[in-house]
Design an enzyme around this catalytic site. Structure first.
Site, PDB file in Angstrom:
ATOM      1  N   ASP A 122       0.806  -1.215   0.000  1.00 35.90           N
ATOM      2  CA  ASP A 122       0.000   0.000   0.000  1.00 35.90           C
ATOM      3  C   ASP A 122       0.846   1.275   0.000  1.00 35.90           C
ATOM      4  OD1 ASP A 122       0.893  -0.643   2.520  1.00 35.90           O
ATOM      5  OD2 ASP A 122      -1.019  -0.368   3.528  1.00 35.90           O
ATOM      6  N   TYR A 177       9.679   4.120   3.280  1.00 36.72           N
ATOM      7  CA  TYR A 177      10.640   3.221   3.920  1.00 36.72           C
ATOM      8  C   TYR A 177      12.084   3.582   3.607  1.00 36.72           C
ATOM      9  CZ  TYR A 177       7.040   0.125   5.698  1.00 36.72           C
ATOM     10  OH  TYR A 177       5.972  -0.389   6.400  1.00 36.72           O
TER      11      TYR A 177
END
Length: 446
Positions: A165, A249
């Protein structure tokens, strides 16, 4: 079409079921849950029963104890397992931290340890799917998703597709910050975007609407960059230097010192938070009994989980609260639903997915799993051509892909040398000696 959910007792399974209930053109006629923990799957079944209550056409749900029974006859298999549970995640994150390196469940040494434990189970699942449901499409959300999808593709080929996602969330937030309606991105005649990388390691490099690339203007606008998560995480100066918007990330890579300091200062890893939070939820929900109470507890716990997502990175970048429209939860549930619709409807929908590379990134092997924009039809997901990568992007991709492939090799062949390479070559592990100690401790605590 039957959807089998492996990891059916997972906390976020109700998000998938809610998306199915809200689907105006249902693609799924039955949901089968399978989990190794009967208490957890019973609680989640209660939550789903509460979601279905009062719905004019609820999707039937049943629980199967045996993996083979759950897979037989499936059209889609959604894999979201957690081998070792949240206690395993705690170890994956704590052991690297004890050696002074980051230990996140998909990034760095923690991701390698999780992959070593998960790949053998994922391969077994792939083999059973091939034997019992050879026509099924496997949608993988099991972390570390890139590594696990790569392993499963050795058995299933292109019939396993990884989803995440993070990329779609980034694209939507960037479009909103640039003043565009995110809904317009669904129209390929008007909109396009260039996103490429690996799972949890990618970059949005263009965002085009009606022939105009919105990204240069967004990168030049401090106020607009400060209005969404990735802009606040990375800061305007660094984003302009990159000339692209990184996946959230990548904060672990670009700001590892700050993030490591934040984890140490708070004294609690994400895994420890989730172990306590979810353990408490399942215990209370099982004791309370009944769909109504289970659902109320789930919704309250879900909101707390979303509010604390990537808390260490947010703290390391100045400390700020998540926006309300980012607290809905999931996102991957909508990606999974869109993927199923695109396959069953042969629609040519464009989605960011984890698939075999082919020739998308020429420097990577054709069978290496990459995360990029794909066109999805009844034949599966085909990665679209992308612009050449910058040297820094390609270098990081090559190094992390070497780590992923060494992790699969180590897990398949029980090869300690490959496991040591996987740990020591990761950009967030700064010494082979550290990698060796992490590996020894993980083996001793398994």
């Amino acid at each position: 079409m039957r959807l089998t959910i492996l990891g059916g007792g997972g906390f976020r399974v109700p998000l998938v079921y809610r998306a199915l209930l809200d689907d105006p053109a249902p693609a799924v006629s039955e949901v089968v849950l399978h989990d190794t923990d009967p208490r957890r799957v019973a609680v989640i079944a209660d939550v789903l029963a509460r979601l279905a209550r009062g719905h004019p056409a609820p999707v039937p749900v049943r629980v199967e104890e045996r993996l083979d029974d759950a897979l037989a006859g499936a059209g889609f298999v959604f894999s979201a397992i957690r081998v070792g549970g949240t206690a395993g995640r705690v170890r994956d994150e704590r052991i690297p931290l004890s050696e002074g390196v980051l230990g996140q469940e998909t990034v760095g040494a923690g991701g390698v340890l999780y992959g070593l434990r998960t790949v053998p189970v994922a391969l077994h699942i792939a083999e059973r799917v091939a034997a019992l449901a050879p026509g099924a499409w496997v949608i993988n959300f099991t972390n570390p998703a890139g590594t696990v999808t790569e392993a499963m593709s050795q058995v299933l080929g292109d019939r396993v597709i990884g989803i995440c996602d993070s990329p779609v969330g980034l694209v939507r937030r960037a479009a909103r910050a640039a003043g565009a309606d995110p809904a317009a991105l669904a129209d390929p005649a008007r909109a396009g975007y260039d996103y490429v990388g690996l799972n949890h390691l990618g970059w949005l490099r263009s965002l085009t609407l009606d022939g105009t690339d919105l990204l240069p203007g967004l990168l030049a606008d401090d106020r607009a960059l400060g209005s969404f998560e990735e802009g606040r995480l990375f800061g305007a100066e660094w984003l302009r230097a990159l000339g692209a918007l990184p996946n959230e990330y990548l904060h672990y890579y670009y700001f590892r010192r700050e993030t490591l300091g934040s984890v140490r200062d708070t004294g609690q890893t994400r895994g420890e938070f989730l172990d306590r939070q979810q353990g408490g939820f399942f215990e209370r929900a099982a004791a309370a009994g009944g769909p109504e109470r289970a659902y109320a507890l789930w919704e309250r716990t879900r909101l707390e989980r979303e509010e604390t997502y990537m808390a260490h990175s947010r703290e390391a970048s100045g400390g700020w609260q998540r926006d309300s429209h980012d607290l809905e939860g999931g996102g991957y549930d909508r990606v999974a639903l869109a993927l199923m619709h695109a396959i069953t409807g042969d629609s040519g929908t464009r989605l960011i997915l984890n698939v075999r590379n082919g020739t998308t990134v020429p420097q990577l092997a054709p069978d290496a799993i990459v995360e990029t924009v794909c066109e999805v039809t009844a034949q599966g997901a085909r990665p679209l051509p992308c612009a050449p990568l910058q040297d820094a992007q390609l270098g990081l991709m090559l190094q992390v892909k070497a780590v992923e492939r060494a992790t699969v090799e180590a897990a398949v062949y029980k090869d300690r040398d490959a496991a040591l390479r996987a740990l020591a070559l990761h950009p967030l592990v700064d010494s082979p000696a550290v990698a060796a100690r992490i590996l020894e401790r993980a083996a001793g605590e398994a």
